[in-house]
Design a protein around this motif. Structure first.
Motif, PDB file in Angstrom:
ATOM      1  N   ALA A 278       0.833  -1.211   0.000  1.00  0.00           N
ATOM      2  CA  ALA A 278       0.000   0.000   0.000  1.00  0.00           C
ATOM      3  C   ALA A 278       0.863   1.256   0.000  1.00  0.00           C
ATOM      4  O   ALA A 278       2.000   1.247   0.503  1.00  0.00           O
ATOM      5  N   ASP A 279       0.319   2.334  -0.558  1.00  0.00           N
ATOM      6  CA  ASP A 279       1.004   3.626  -0.466  1.00  0.00           C
ATOM      7  C   ASP A 279       1.106   4.065   0.992  1.00  0.00           C
ATOM      8  O   ASP A 279       2.157   4.546   1.435  1.00  0.00           O
ATOM      9  N   GLN A 280       0.022   3.906   1.717  1.00  0.00           N
ATOM     10  CA  GLN A 280       0.020   4.217   3.152  1.00  0.00           C
ATOM     11  C   GLN A 280      -0.155   2.920   3.924  1.00  0.00           C
ATOM     12  O   GLN A 280       0.786   2.390   4.471  1.00  0.00           O
ATOM     13  N   SER A 281      -1.396   2.410   3.952  1.00  0.00           N
ATOM     14  CA  SER A 281      -1.662   1.122   4.584  1.00  0.00           C
ATOM     15  C   SER A 281      -3.060   0.676   4.229  1.00  0.00           C
ATOM     16  O   SER A 281      -3.917   1.496   3.862  1.00  0.00           O
ATOM     17  N   PHE A 282      -3.305  -0.625   4.299  1.00  0.00           N
ATOM     18  CA  PHE A 282      -4.646  -1.180   4.211  1.00  0.00           C
ATOM     19  C   PHE A 282      -5.228  -1.197   5.628  1.00  0.00           C
ATOM     20  O   PHE A 282      -4.524  -1.568   6.574  1.00  0.00           O
ATOM     21  N   PRO A 283      -6.498  -0.819   5.816  1.00  0.00           N
ATOM     22  CA  PRO A 283      -7.054  -0.732   7.179  1.00  0.00           C
ATOM     23  C   PRO A 283      -6.978  -2.052   7.940  1.00  0.00           C
ATOM     24  O   PRO A 283      -6.773  -2.066   9.152  1.00  0.00           O
ATOM     25  N   LYS A 284      -7.160  -3.168   7.240  1.00  0.00           N
ATOM     26  CA  LYS A 284      -7.097  -4.496   7.846  1.00  0.00           C
ATOM     27  C   LYS A 284      -6.936  -5.505   6.729  1.00  0.00           C
ATOM     28  O   LYS A 284      -6.883  -5.139   5.544  1.00  0.00           O
ATOM     29  N   ALA A 285      -6.878  -6.779   7.077  1.00  0.00           N
ATOM     30  CA  ALA A 285      -6.697  -7.806   6.052  1.00  0.00           C
ATOM     31  C   ALA A 285      -7.237  -9.135   6.548  1.00  0.00           C
ATOM     32  O   ALA A 285      -7.250  -9.416   7.753  1.00  0.00           O
ATOM     33  N   LEU A 286      -7.688  -9.943   5.606  1.00  0.00           N
ATOM     34  CA  LEU A 286      -8.137 -11.305   5.883  1.00  0.00           C
ATOM     35  C   LEU A 286      -7.300 -12.250   5.034  1.00  0.00           C
ATOM     36  O   LEU A 286      -7.196 -12.080   3.811  1.00  0.00           O
ATOM     37  N   ILE A 287      -6.698 -13.254   5.682  1.00  0.00           N
ATOM     38  CA  ILE A 287      -5.841 -14.207   4.994  1.00  0.00           C
ATOM     39  C   ILE A 287      -6.436 -15.605   5.163  1.00  0.00           C
ATOM     40  O   ILE A 287      -6.814 -15.993   6.272  1.00  0.00           O
ATOM     41  N   THR A 288      -6.526 -16.353   4.073  1.00  0.00           N
ATOM     42  CA  THR A 288      -6.987 -17.738   4.141  1.00  0.00           C
ATOM     43  C   THR A 288      -5.941 -18.653   3.524  1.00  0.00           C
ATOM     44  O   THR A 288      -5.288 -18.293   2.535  1.00  0.00           O
ATOM     45  N   LEU A 289      -5.784 -19.817   4.122  1.00  0.00           N
ATOM     46  CA  LEU A 289      -4.854 -20.830   3.632  1.00  0.00           C
ATOM     47  C   LEU A 289      -5.593 -22.148   3.450  1.00  0.00           C
ATOM     48  O   LEU A 289      -6.471 -22.491   4.247  1.00  0.00           O
ATOM     49  N   GLU A 290      -5.236 -22.875   2.415  1.00  0.00           N
ATOM     50  CA  GLU A 290      -5.776 -24.222   2.208  1.00  0.00           C
ATOM     51  C   GLU A 290      -4.679 -25.112   1.659  1.00  0.00           C
ATOM     52  O   GLU A 290      -4.097 -24.824   0.605  1.00  0.00           O
ATOM     53  N   ALA A 291      -4.369 -26.180   2.396  1.00  0.00           N
ATOM     54  CA  ALA A 291      -3.320 -27.104   1.967  1.00  0.00           C
ATOM     55  C   ALA A 291      -3.844 -27.985   0.833  1.00  0.00           C
ATOM     56  O   ALA A 291      -5.003 -28.401   0.849  1.00  0.00           O
ATOM     57  N   PRO A 292      -3.017 -28.280  -0.158  1.00  0.00           N
ATOM     58  CA  PRO A 292      -3.461 -29.090  -1.296  1.00  0.00           C
ATOM     59  C   PRO A 292      -3.472 -30.580  -0.950  1.00  0.00           C
ATOM     60  O   PRO A 292      -2.948 -30.985   0.098  1.00  0.00           O
ATOM     61  N   PRO A 293      -4.063 -31.397  -1.821  1.00  0.00           N
ATOM     62  CA  PRO A 293      -3.978 -32.852  -1.620  1.00  0.00           C
ATOM     63  C   PRO A 293      -2.544 -33.334  -1.723  1.00  0.00           C
ATOM     64  O   PRO A 293      -1.649 -32.612  -2.196  1.00  0.00           O
ATOM     65  N   GLU A 294      -2.313 -34.568  -1.303  1.00  0.00           N
ATOM     66  CA  GLU A 294      -0.976 -35.144  -1.410  1.00  0.00           C
ATOM     67  C   GLU A 294      -0.595 -35.279  -2.876  1.00  0.00           C
ATOM     68  O   GLU A 294      -1.443 -35.447  -3.746  1.00  0.00           O
ATOM     69  N   ALA A 295       0.720 -35.232  -3.125  1.00  0.00           N
ATOM     70  CA  ALA A 295       1.275 -35.380  -4.482  1.00  0.00           C
ATOM     71  C   ALA A 295       0.688 -34.357  -5.448  1.00  0.00           C
ATOM     72  O   ALA A 295       0.451 -34.636  -6.621  1.00  0.00           O
ATOM     73  N   SER A 296       0.426 -33.157  -4.955  1.00  0.00           N
ATOM     74  CA  SER A 296      -0.136 -32.097  -5.790  1.00  0.00           C
ATOM     75  C   SER A 296       0.967 -31.183  -6.295  1.00  0.00           C
ATOM     76  O   SER A 296       2.032 -31.061  -5.692  1.00  0.00           O
ATOM     77  N   ASP A 297       0.703 -30.540  -7.442  1.00  0.00           N
ATOM     78  CA  ASP A 297       1.637 -29.548  -7.978  1.00  0.00           C
ATOM     79  C   ASP A 297       1.387 -28.167  -7.388  1.00  0.00           C
ATOM     80  O   ASP A 297       1.988 -27.194  -7.825  1.00  0.00           O
ATOM     81  N   ILE A 298       0.501 -28.086  -6.424  1.00  0.00           N
ATOM     82  CA  ILE A 298       0.186 -26.823  -5.775  1.00  0.00           C
ATOM     83  C   ILE A 298       0.921 -26.732  -4.439  1.00  0.00           C
ATOM     84  O   ILE A 298       0.872 -27.667  -3.644  1.00  0.00           O
ATOM     85  N   VAL A 299       1.603 -25.639  -4.217  1.00  0.00           N
ATOM     86  CA  VAL A 299       2.262 -25.422  -2.928  1.00  0.00           C
ATOM     87  C   VAL A 299       1.217 -25.126  -1.860  1.00  0.00           C
ATOM     88  O   VAL A 299       1.222 -25.720  -0.768  1.00  0.00           O
ATOM     89  N   GLN A 300       0.284 -24.211  -2.174  1.00  0.00           N
ATOM     90  CA  GLN A 300      -0.756 -23.826  -1.238  1.00  0.00           C
ATOM     91  C   GLN A 300      -1.758 -22.933  -1.974  1.00  0.00           C
ATOM     92  O   GLN A 300      -1.400 -22.229  -2.927  1.00  0.00           O
ATOM     93  N   THR A 301      -3.021 -23.009  -1.560  1.00  0.00           N
ATOM     94  CA  THR A 301      -4.021 -22.073  -2.054  1.00  0.00           C
ATOM     95  C   THR A 301      -4.170 -20.959  -1.019  1.00  0.00           C
ATOM     96  O   THR A 301      -4.501 -21.224   0.136  1.00  0.00           O
ATOM     97  N   ILE A 302      -3.889 -19.734  -1.441  1.00  0.00           N
ATOM     98  CA  ILE A 302      -3.846 -18.599  -0.521  1.00  0.00           C
ATOM     99  C   ILE A 302      -4.839 -17.542  -0.969  1.00  0.00           C
ATOM    100  O   ILE A 302      -4.964 -17.248  -2.163  1.00  0.00           O
ATOM    101  N   GLY A 303      -5.545 -16.981  -0.025  1.00  0.00           N
ATOM    102  CA  GLY A 303      -6.459 -15.882  -0.310  1.00  0.00           C
ATOM    103  C   GLY A 303      -6.109 -14.648   0.495  1.00  0.00           C
ATOM    104  O   GLY A 303      -5.854 -14.742   1.699  1.00  0.00           O
ATOM    105  N   LEU A 304      -6.071 -13.507  -0.174  1.00  0.00           N
ATOM    106  CA  LEU A 304      -5.850 -12.214   0.487  1.00  0.00           C
ATOM    107  C   LEU A 304      -7.069 -11.333   0.226  1.00  0.00           C
ATOM    108  O   LEU A 304      -7.558 -11.270  -0.913  1.00  0.00           O
ATOM    109  N   GLN A 305      -7.553 -10.668   1.247  1.00  0.00           N
ATOM    110  CA  GLN A 305      -8.691  -9.766   1.098  1.00  0.00           C
ATOM    111  C   GLN A 305      -8.441  -8.514   1.931  1.00  0.00           C
ATOM    112  O   GLN A 305      -8.255  -8.604   3.143  1.00  0.00           O
ATOM    113  N   VAL A 306      -8.418  -7.361   1.246  1.00  0.00           N
ATOM    114  CA  VAL A 306      -8.133  -6.109   1.951  1.00  0.00           C
ATOM    115  C   VAL A 306      -9.095  -5.028   1.483  1.00  0.00           C
ATOM    116  O   VAL A 306      -9.401  -4.918   0.290  1.00  0.00           O
TER     117      VAL A 306
END
Length: 621
Positions: A278-306
């Motif tokens: 941010a130029d100054q700051s975001f008032p707050k933030a919501l972060i979500t994480l979801e681990a992928p299935p085994e043997a997946s090509d995904i490191v992690q599913t991440i959500g950011l909401q500001v």
């Protein structure tokens, strides 16, 4: 064939001819396959019949009704709700960025100077794995401004090193209102500067606040996907740095609400990060994480909401898509370079301000990182040589004193207080501090631990070959297997690292060398040899650069001790101790020694009192 068989076959043939002539079904018409498919596909249930009924879509409506439906759905944004999507690519020295006129935003970001493991490019943003939305609360409901269509005069462009290009997207709304999105990309670097401005649109956004939403499936681009998850995280900066470690259990989810101003957030992989600042700051933030299935090509599913509050209808921030390189990141935002895991607070200053700058300095003279590691070892070992010398001399003194210490042990037997008292007196006479040999080793531990964090997170070593390994940033497997071997696969891995084996042998040699000097006996002596074997299991999946560093460090230390032995032997040490005895014969006890003896006396008296109480007969009532 006899007569009966011939008659039987004749009758069977006659029956078949009669059946096909008079009773066979009519042939299936070949000219109308679609009609047959529709007839055979008619379901029996009423609900299924209803599902086959034609439905009314927006495109099937007359133009006047379509316009009205769009107007009701998008309100003042209806004029930009439809259009033709066009894309173009900006390319500087470090990355390719593709923009789309639908949404007026970047939809694809690719690193130009880095490759994924096994070939191919490192893509940090793709339409298939990333979703970015900018939600505006309006009287008609939530409108995603990145669903709208914008106009832009920009086309494909190669940006020169000293130049900066500005891209502008404009959506013309009703009554002279406009949405203007502006991006600025320099000829070098990994930042995309962004500004959105709603012109003449006061009051159409509820609370004058948009919500920026970014969901991303981080893709595995390294050899070891498990290591990528272990070393990945979501970093964010409020008034201090904090993070969320990526989840390891398949299907596990986590949500974190940050209810204070946030300066920046970054989705950190092992060697790359994608983030918003941010130029100054975001008032707050919501972060979500979801681990992928085994043997997946995904490191992690991440959500950011500001939330992004508008100031006079405008808001600005910048994207970062790039490597976890200290020299680059420290120019992006405050403490943004701490997306690199420098280690615990004790070792972080060493990793960040000593080891990393030293590596960057040596890069000016050599591109061979194996050679750079050797030079780093030599520099550090030379700087620490006084401590190594002092530690060796201390161990040598203890070895010379061992016969006298053994005599004291035989003299006092189980009387530990008397034994320790005379032992301290002996140390004072000969001028020996029993813990002085440990202090140099303790002082060197932060440097050893800093390497434990520096090498696994150093992008400089990524895909750098040396000797038999093609990548110093990961393990050098000379033998590997796919089968899961109980205990072995869990604690050792499915491969054998040659550098780790050589490091273990060097550590055993170093331990043997030290045992010739120290006075350690009994179980502790055996335990010294167990430690290198334990580290063989621990470091087998760590980067080859780390085990190579420890290997060279052990060999250099062994060489230093060999040199010290040529100039210092047991006779010289014994002579020095005898001189100290004469010098300290009438020397008064130090305050520390007097306090230590008092503490030992108090401990012994407490033991005697406790043993006396246990031996006393119980009173009769």
């Amino acid at each position: 064939m006899d007569k009966n068989q011939a008659i039987g076959f004749a009758l069977l043939a006659l029956l078949l001819i009669v059946y096909f002539q008079f009773f066979a079904p009519e042939p299936i018409p070949t000219t109308e396959p679609q009609a047959l498919q529709e007839e055979s596909a008619v379901p029996n249930s009423q609900s299924a019949q209803e599902s086959q009924q034609p439905t009314t879509t927006l495109d099937s409506l007359p133009d006047s009704l379509q316009n009205e439906a769009t107007r009701q759905r998008f309100g003042v944004f209806a004029a930009a709700a439809s259009g033709e999507e066009r894309s173009f690519t900006l390319e500087n020295e470090d990355m390719r960025v593709r923009f789309s006129t639908q949404g007026g935003r970047p939809v694809f970001v690719q690193m130009k100077n880095y490759e994924a493991y096994g070939g191919g490019a490192v893509d940090l943003l793709t339409p298939e794995t990333s979703e970015i939305r900018l939600v505006a609360p309006t009287a008609q409901g939530e409108i995603d401004l990145y669903e709208l269509f914008y106009s832009s005069s920009s086309n494909d462009q190669q940006i020169t090193a000293d130049d900066t290009t500005t891209v502008e997207f404009v959506a013309n709304l009703e009554e002279g209102r406009k949405i203007r999105q502006t991006y600025r990309v320099a000829g070098q670097g990994y930042e995309i500067f962004y500004n959105i401005s709603l012109e003449n649109a006061s009051g159409i956004i509820q609370d004058e606040t948009l919500t920026f939403i970014w969901n991303d499936e981080l893709q595995v681009v390294e050899k070891d996907g498990k290591e990528s998850r272990t070393r990945g995280s979501v970093k964010y900066y409020t008034d201090e740095l904090d993070d969320l470690t990526l989840l390891q259990t398949p299907g596990e989810t986590e949500t974190e609400l940050i209810e204070e101003p946030v300066v920046w957030l970054a989705m950190k992989q092992r060697f790359f990060s994608s983030g918003i600042i941010a130029d100054q700051s975001f008032p707050k933030a919501l972060i979500t994480l979801e681990a992928p299935p085994e043997a997946s090509d995904i490191v992690q599913t991440i959500g950011l909401q500001v939330p992004t509050p508008l100031n006079n209808g405008s808001f600005s921030f910048k994207y970062y898509f790039g490597p976890n390189d200290q020299r680059i990141m420290e120019t992006v935002a405050v403490d943004f370079e701490d997306n690199i895991d420098w280690g615990y607070f004790i070792v972080k200053p060493i990793s960040k301000y000593v080891i990393s700058p030293l590596f960057h300095f040596l890069e000016r003279f050599s591109s061979n990182y194996g050679l750079i590691i050797v030079i780093v070892v030599l520099i550090l070992k030379t700087a620490l040589f006084p401590l190594t010398y002092k530690s060796y001399i201390s161990m040598g003194k203890m070895k010379v004193l061992k016969p006298e210490l053994d005599e004291l042990k035989e003299k006092h037997g189980d009387d530990m207080a008397a034994m320790q008292k005379e032992q301290m007196q002996l140390y004072q006479k000969v001028g020996v501090n029993p813990i002085s040999g440990c202090i140099p080793m303790v002082l060197q531990m932060p440097i050893l631990l800093s390497m434990f964090f520096f090498f696994p997170n150093s992008i400089e070593l990524r895909q750098e070959p040396f000797l038999w390994t093609d990548d110093l940033s990961t393990y050098d497997a000379i033998v590997s297997w796919n089968a899961n071997i109980p205990l072995v696969s869990d604690f050792y891995g499915n491969h054998i690292s040659l550098f780790v084996l050589l490091m273990t042998l060097s550590q055993l040699l170093y331990t043997w060398s030290n045992s010739q000097v120290t006075s350690v006996q009994g179980p502790m002596k055996s335990l010294q040899y167990a430690m290198p074997v334990m580290f063989m299991f621990i470091l087998n999946s760590f980067p080859a650069a780390l085990s190579f560093y420890y290997l060279v460090s052990n060999l250099v230390t062994f060489g230093q001790q060999a040199i010290i032995r040529r100039f210092v032997d047991d006779d010289k040490i014994r002579q020095k101790l005898e001189e100290n005895k004469k010098k300290n014969r009438n020397k008064k006890k130090s305050k520390f020694q007097m306090k230590l003896e008092d503490a030992m006396k108090a401990t012994e008296e407490n033991k005697k009192n406790k043993s006396g109480n246990r031996g006393a007969a119980p009173r009769k009532r």
